[in-house]
Structure formats: C-alpha cells, structure tokens
Scaffold this active site. Structure first.
Site, PDB file in Angstrom:
ATOM      1  N   ASP A 270      37.450  48.334  38.111  1.00  0.00           N
ATOM      2  CA  ASP A 270      36.505  47.231  37.895  1.00  0.00           C
ATOM      3  C   ASP A 270      37.220  45.891  37.714  1.00  0.00           C
ATOM      4  O   ASP A 270      36.849  45.080  36.870  1.00  0.00           O
ATOM      5  CB  ASP A 270      35.623  47.532  36.674  1.00  0.00           C
ATOM      6  CG  ASP A 270      36.442  47.763  35.414  1.00  0.00           C
ATOM      7  OD1 ASP A 270      37.681  47.908  35.516  1.00  0.00           O
ATOM      8  OD2 ASP A 270      35.855  47.800  34.315  1.00  0.00           O
TER       9      ASP A 270
ATOM     10  N   GLY B  79      42.242  51.461  27.737  1.00  0.00           N
ATOM     11  CA  GLY B  79      42.133  52.875  28.118  1.00  0.00           C
ATOM     12  C   GLY B  79      43.343  53.302  28.940  1.00  0.00           C
ATOM     13  O   GLY B  79      43.782  52.571  29.820  1.00  0.00           O
TER      14      GLY B  79
ATOM     15  N   ARG C 158      43.279  50.819  21.216  1.00  0.00           N
ATOM     16  CA  ARG C 158      42.218  49.813  21.173  1.00  0.00           C
ATOM     17  C   ARG C 158      42.486  49.051  19.877  1.00  0.00           C
ATOM     18  O   ARG C 158      42.574  49.643  18.805  1.00  0.00           O
ATOM     19  CB  ARG C 158      40.853  50.485  21.148  1.00  0.00           C
ATOM     20  CG  ARG C 158      40.658  51.339  22.383  1.00  0.00           C
ATOM     21  CD  ARG C 158      39.347  51.055  23.074  1.00  0.00           C
ATOM     22  NE  ARG C 158      39.150  51.978  24.172  1.00  0.00           N
ATOM     23  CZ  ARG C 158      39.196  51.627  25.453  1.00  0.00           C
ATOM     24  NH1 ARG C 158      39.422  50.385  25.810  1.00  0.00           N
ATOM     25  NH2 ARG C 158      38.989  52.517  26.398  1.00  0.00           N
TER      26      ARG C 158
ATOM     27  N   ARG D  55      40.472  60.891  32.591  1.00  0.00           N
ATOM     28  CA  ARG D  55      41.619  60.015  32.356  1.00  0.00           C
ATOM     29  C   ARG D  55      42.947  60.753  32.509  1.00  0.00           C
ATOM     30  O   ARG D  55      43.995  60.142  32.604  1.00  0.00           O
ATOM     31  CB  ARG D  55      41.592  59.495  30.916  1.00  0.00           C
ATOM     32  CG  ARG D  55      40.600  58.433  30.667  1.00  0.00           C
ATOM     33  CD  ARG D  55      40.982  57.767  29.338  1.00  0.00           C
ATOM     34  NE  ARG D  55      39.893  56.982  28.846  1.00  0.00           N
ATOM     35  CZ  ARG D  55      39.554  55.803  29.341  1.00  0.00           C
ATOM     36  NH1 ARG D  55      40.227  55.291  30.344  1.00  0.00           N
ATOM     37  NH2 ARG D  55      38.538  55.143  28.837  1.00  0.00           N
TER      38      ARG D  55
ATOM     39  N   ASP E 104      40.377  44.858  31.970  1.00  0.00           N
ATOM     40  CA  ASP E 104      39.895  43.484  31.773  1.00  0.00           C
ATOM     41  C   ASP E 104      39.996  43.033  30.317  1.00  0.00           C
ATOM     42  O   ASP E 104      40.317  41.872  30.047  1.00  0.00           O
ATOM     43  CB  ASP E 104      38.472  43.309  32.319  1.00  0.00           C
ATOM     44  CG  ASP E 104      37.461  44.185  31.616  1.00  0.00           C
ATOM     45  OD1 ASP E 104      37.826  45.290  31.189  1.00  0.00           O
ATOM     46  OD2 ASP E 104      36.297  43.766  31.489  1.00  0.00           O
TER      47      ASP E 104
ATOM     48  N   ALA F  42      27.924  64.681  47.365  1.00  0.00           N
ATOM     49  CA  ALA F  42      26.793  64.720  46.435  1.00  0.00           C
ATOM     50  C   ALA F  42      25.499  64.329  47.138  1.00  0.00           C
ATOM     51  O   ALA F  42      25.499  63.466  48.015  1.00  0.00           O
ATOM     52  CB  ALA F  42      27.051  63.770  45.268  1.00  0.00           C
ATOM     53  N   GLU F  43      24.417  64.980  46.750  1.00  0.00           N
ATOM     54  CA  GLU F  43      23.107  64.672  47.337  1.00  0.00           C
ATOM     55  C   GLU F  43      22.614  63.300  46.885  1.00  0.00           C
ATOM     56  O   GLU F  43      21.887  62.628  47.601  1.00  0.00           O
ATOM     57  CB  GLU F  43      22.077  65.742  46.945  1.00  0.00           C
ATOM     58  CG  GLU F  43      22.049  66.960  47.847  1.00  0.00           C
ATOM     59  CD  GLU F  43      23.333  67.772  47.826  1.00  0.00           C
ATOM     60  OE1 GLU F  43      23.985  67.845  46.767  1.00  0.00           O
ATOM     61  OE2 GLU F  43      23.705  68.331  48.883  1.00  0.00           O
TER      62      GLU F  43
ATOM     63  N   THR G 150      43.638  50.890  35.036  1.00  0.00           N
ATOM     64  CA  THR G 150      42.382  51.434  34.502  1.00  0.00           C
ATOM     65  C   THR G 150      41.771  52.355  35.544  1.00  0.00           C
ATOM     66  O   THR G 150      41.870  52.078  36.741  1.00  0.00           O
ATOM     67  CB  THR G 150      41.372  50.312  34.156  1.00  0.00           C
ATOM     68  OG1 THR G 150      40.069  50.894  34.000  1.00  0.00           O
ATOM     69  CG2 THR G 150      41.263  49.260  35.242  1.00  0.00           C
ATOM     70  N   ILE G 151      41.160  53.434  35.101  1.00  0.00           N
ATOM     71  CA  ILE G 151      40.574  54.352  36.085  1.00  0.00           C
ATOM     72  C   ILE G 151      39.301  53.783  36.707  1.00  0.00           C
ATOM     73  O   ILE G 151      38.832  54.269  37.720  1.00  0.00           O
ATOM     74  CB  ILE G 151      40.269  55.744  35.474  1.00  0.00           C
ATOM     75  CG1 ILE G 151      39.224  55.652  34.354  1.00  0.00           C
ATOM     76  CG2 ILE G 151      41.532  56.418  34.993  1.00  0.00           C
ATOM     77  CD1 ILE G 151      38.644  57.012  33.968  1.00  0.00           C
ATOM     78  N   ASP G 152      38.744  52.724  36.102  1.00  0.00           N
ATOM     79  CA  ASP G 152      37.403  52.271  36.498  1.00  0.00           C
ATOM     80  C   ASP G 152      37.335  51.459  37.799  1.00  0.00           C
ATOM     81  O   ASP G 152      36.261  51.265  38.349  1.00  0.00           O
ATOM     82  CB  ASP G 152      36.780  51.420  35.379  1.00  0.00           C
ATOM     83  CG  ASP G 152      36.504  52.244  34.133  1.00  0.00           C
ATOM     84  OD1 ASP G 152      36.268  53.451  34.281  1.00  0.00           O
ATOM     85  OD2 ASP G 152      36.538  51.691  33.023  1.00  0.00           O
TER      86      ASP G 152
ATOM     87  N   GLY H 173      32.185  55.055  33.880  1.00  0.00           N
ATOM     88  CA  GLY H 173      31.776  53.826  34.556  1.00  0.00           C
ATOM     89  C   GLY H 173      30.580  53.216  33.847  1.00  0.00           C
ATOM     90  O   GLY H 173      29.440  53.502  34.176  1.00  0.00           O
ATOM     91  N   ARG H 174      30.873  52.402  32.810  1.00  0.00           N
ATOM     92  CA  ARG H 174      29.769  51.784  32.069  1.00  0.00           C
ATOM     93  C   ARG H 174      29.121  50.682  32.892  1.00  0.00           C
ATOM     94  O   ARG H 174      27.914  50.586  32.980  1.00  0.00           O
ATOM     95  CB  ARG H 174      30.261  51.233  30.729  1.00  0.00           C
ATOM     96  CG  ARG H 174      30.417  52.289  29.664  1.00  0.00           C
ATOM     97  CD  ARG H 174      30.605  51.663  28.303  1.00  0.00           C
ATOM     98  NE  ARG H 174      31.799  50.839  28.242  1.00  0.00           N
ATOM     99  CZ  ARG H 174      33.016  51.312  27.981  1.00  0.00           C
ATOM    100  NH1 ARG H 174      33.185  52.580  27.725  1.00  0.00           N
ATOM    101  NH2 ARG H 174      34.062  50.519  27.949  1.00  0.00           N
TER     102      ARG H 174
HETATM  103  P1  ADP Z   1      40.809  47.565  28.825  1.00  0.00           P
HETATM  104  O1  ADP Z   1      42.007  46.695  28.861  1.00  0.00           O
HETATM  105  O2  ADP Z   1      41.060  48.924  29.401  1.00  0.00           O
HETATM  106  O3  ADP Z   1      39.590  46.858  29.378  1.00  0.00           O
HETATM  107  P2  ADP Z   1      39.815  47.117  26.085  1.00  0.00           P
HETATM  108  O4  ADP Z   1      38.579  46.413  26.499  1.00  0.00           O
HETATM  109  O5  ADP Z   1      39.760  48.094  24.974  1.00  0.00           O
HETATM  110  O6  ADP Z   1      40.500  47.915  27.297  1.00  0.00           O
HETATM  111  O7  ADP Z   1      40.891  45.997  25.704  1.00  0.00           O
HETATM  112  C1  ADP Z   1      42.193  46.362  25.316  1.00  0.00           C
HETATM  113  C2  ADP Z   1      42.671  45.506  24.174  1.00  0.00           C
HETATM  114  O8  ADP Z   1      42.764  44.141  24.591  1.00  0.00           O
HETATM  115  C3  ADP Z   1      41.759  45.475  22.973  1.00  0.00           C
HETATM  116  O9  ADP Z   1      41.916  46.592  22.156  1.00  0.00           O
HETATM  117  C4  ADP Z   1      42.231  44.192  22.298  1.00  0.00           C
HETATM  118  O10 ADP Z   1      43.450  44.414  21.620  1.00  0.00           O
HETATM  119  C5  ADP Z   1      42.510  43.285  23.494  1.00  0.00           C
HETATM  120  N1  ADP Z   1      41.341  42.417  23.793  1.00  0.00           N
HETATM  121  C6  ADP Z   1      40.197  42.758  24.412  1.00  0.00           C
HETATM  122  N2  ADP Z   1      39.346  41.708  24.509  1.00  0.00           N
HETATM  123  C7  ADP Z   1      39.977  40.675  23.929  1.00  0.00           C
HETATM  124  C8  ADP Z   1      39.622  39.292  23.677  1.00  0.00           C
HETATM  125  N3  ADP Z   1      38.456  38.786  24.080  1.00  0.00           N
HETATM  126  N4  ADP Z   1      40.534  38.517  23.046  1.00  0.00           N
HETATM  127  C9  ADP Z   1      41.719  39.020  22.649  1.00  0.00           C
HETATM  128  N5  ADP Z   1      42.104  40.304  22.841  1.00  0.00           N
HETATM  129  C10 ADP Z   1      41.255  41.126  23.461  1.00  0.00           C
END
Ligand code: ADP
Length: 319
Positions: free
Chosen positions: A129, A11, A72, A252, A103, A186-187, A125-127, A170-171
C-alpha cells in the site's frame, strides 16, 4: 566514508532481512560504516544500536521476520521523543538513517528529517500500500502464502461442496486479496476499494453451484468486514452457511520468495548510494524494473492503488 544507520519498523515483512543484508554489505563494500538500531525508532530514541559487519548479516537472506527487531512505538508521535532521536543521531555523528517499513514508519521518518536527520525509506510491508514502487518488500511472499492456503482450502471445499470465506490482511488495501484471489482462482474477491453488492455475490455463488461448481471460495480483505459478518449476511440471503477462515499473522511469516529477496537486495544496495550521496527524504522503490527515488510525502497513500483491470479479469475468469 559515511556513518549510516538502518532500522526496521512497523509490521514485519518477509525480505526485511534481505534488505538489511544488502544495506550492510553494499555499505561496507563502498567503504562506509553501518549501524543497526534495534526495534524500530525505539532503538534510536534509547540509543540501542550496534555496528554491523559482513558476518553480522550472515545466514539471514532467506529468513522471515527481521533480526534487528521491530516495534509499534506510538511514543514516536510525540515531538519531544522525536527530538531525542534526532539528538542521538547527531551525537553518534550519523550521516543518515535508512528506514525499512510502511507508511507509518515513513511518517516518523518525515518528522525526524524536519529536525535535521537525513532519512531514506525502503518499502517493507506485506500490504503493498505504498506509492512509488510496483511492489513492496514482503508482498510477493504474502501472496504466495495466501495462495498456498487457498489451494489447501479448495481441496476440502470441493470435497464437501462448501463455500469458504477466507479473510486476508488489508485494512485499506485490497492488494493481497486481489492477487491471491486471482492466483487462487477465487469465485469472488472483496476489496475495500471497490464496493460490493450482496445480491451479486450470492448470485455468483448460487449460479456457480447451479452450473456444477463443487465449491465457492470468497477471498475477503479484512477492511471490508470480518469473515463472520459476511457469513451471517450470506446465510440470511441464501440460507446457506459458509465456512470461515481467518489467516491472520501466518501471512507475515515464512522465508521470502526469490522475487522478494531480489527486490530487497536491489533496493537495499541502492539505498546506501542514495543516502551516502546526500539524497534525503526519499523512498527508493522499483517501477517497471527501474529503481526510482520518490519524495516520502508522495509515497504515503491515503487511498489505495489496486489495479482495477486485474480485479475485473479475476471476475471474468471464474465463470
Ligand atoms: P507501518 O510502518 O508498517 O505502516 P505503523 O503504522 O505501526 O507501521 O508505524 C510504525 C511506527 O512508525 C510507529 O510505531 C511509530 O513509531 C512511527 N509512526 C507512525 N506514524 C507516525 C507519525 N505520524 N509521526 C511519527 N511517528 C510515526
């Protein structure tokens, strides 16, 4: 002199451009050559890259999004595709790759490292996390954006005596909801990490109204449930219908705050020195003002890390 690659992945987040600029300019300042790979890991697999110069990153400091693109790219979970990426890094004689992402991107980085590529992560990432950093690049901006929306919605809510549910990103992590809810007064703040009680929530809203509050604002992290679902539950419980607002991708966007630019610049500059000195498999973050490199495996969090004292503070201050 090293050859260092850089990409943005997952993202997009405000401040990614500022991090890229710092990597390129600090890299060149140190005498290295810097190459951008376009659209995340796809650029490495498809060999879509370009050498970056000081001027390549001119005028991007305050721009949102990422000028080198992000995708993605689920194919990267396929080991053969990762192999192709590692082979390309070898053919291009890259000494290392800086991955600006969340992550998921770090999981991809770990796979790439197993095949011999030196990798280094920057939290983009904005999250918020990610372990190993107090703030991720983009989080501060996202919170500011949400607070801006809360202020506007508060005006209309208090004019009409309404309850408004604002659904934010924020999932798994309630950081955006927590900080924006606190700053926006916020309340109620609902986050995935802390179970909420419908009786208690309706009591907060009803007693606030009974005390003369002109509005109730509920900030809801998307991971808890949707705003419509919550609205239905409240209607059933209190007989009052709430308005719902889903902020979505607006969170974002926008140019990064000064805090995000400074964070991105510090992390980007340090990333170059770390990877040039052979430090691989780590993420550079900022903890209590210090720049710290932590193993990628340790920064990927399964469970979120919101600060419960902030959560309780927010609830005490709205009475
Ligand atoms: P973020 O990095 O923001 O958490 P994503 O979860 O979409 O976003 O992950 C970004 C990219 O990283 C994915 O589109 C994919 O190319 C790669 N990726 C994610 N998970 C894995 C994994 N378990 N193994 C290999 N590549 C991964």
């Amino acid at each position: 002199m090293k050859r260092i690659g850089v990409l943005t992945s997952g993202g997009d987040a405000p401040g990614m451009n500022a991090a890229l600029r710092a990597v390129v300019r600090m890299g060149i300042h140190r005498g290295h050559r810097i190459f951008a790979f376009y659209n995340g890991f796809r650029g490495v697999v498809e060999n879509d890259s370009a050498e970056m110069y000081n001027r390549s990153v001119g005028d991007i400091l305050t721009r949102g999004g990422t000028i080198i693109g992000t995708t993605r790219y689920p194919d990267f979970k396929n080991p053969d595709v990762v192999k192709r990426a590692a082979r390309n890094m070898e053919l291009l004689e890259m000494d290392g790759l800086i991955i600006i992402g969340g992550d998921g991107s770090f999981r991809g980085a770990i796979e790439l490292q197993k095949l011999g590529t030196n990798v280094l992560g920057l939290p983009g990432t904005i999250d918020n996390d990610i372990n190993g950093t107090d703030n991720t690049i983009g989080f501060d901006t996202a919170v500011d954006t949400v607070v801006g929306a809360i202020r506007k919605l508060r005006d209309t809510a208090s004019s009409h005596g309404r309850t408004i549910i604002i659904e934010v990103m924020g999932r798994k992590s309630g950081w955006i909801a927590l900080k924006s809810g606190l700053a926006g007064g916020a309340e109620a703040i609902l986050v995935p990490e802390i179970p909420f009680d419908l009786d208690e929530l309706s009591h907060v809203i009803e007693s606030g109204m009974a005390r003369g509050k002109k509005h109730s604002i509920v900030v809801l992290a998307e991971g808890v449930m949707s705003a419509n679902e919550l609205s239905d539950k409240l209607k059933e419980k209190m007989g009052v219908s709430a308005n719902t607002v889903v902020l979505g991708y607006v969170q974002r966007g926008g140019g990064p705050t000064a805090n995000d630019i400074i964070l991105a610049s510090r992390l980007g500059a340090r990333a170059v020195d770390e990877i040039a000195s052979g430090n691989s498999g780590v993420m550079v973050g900022e903890i209590k003002g210090d720049l710290v490199a932590s193993p990628l495996e340790e920064v990927i969090v399964e469970t979120s890390i919101i600060d419960p004292t902030l959560f309780h503070l927010a609830s005490y201050l709205v009475h």
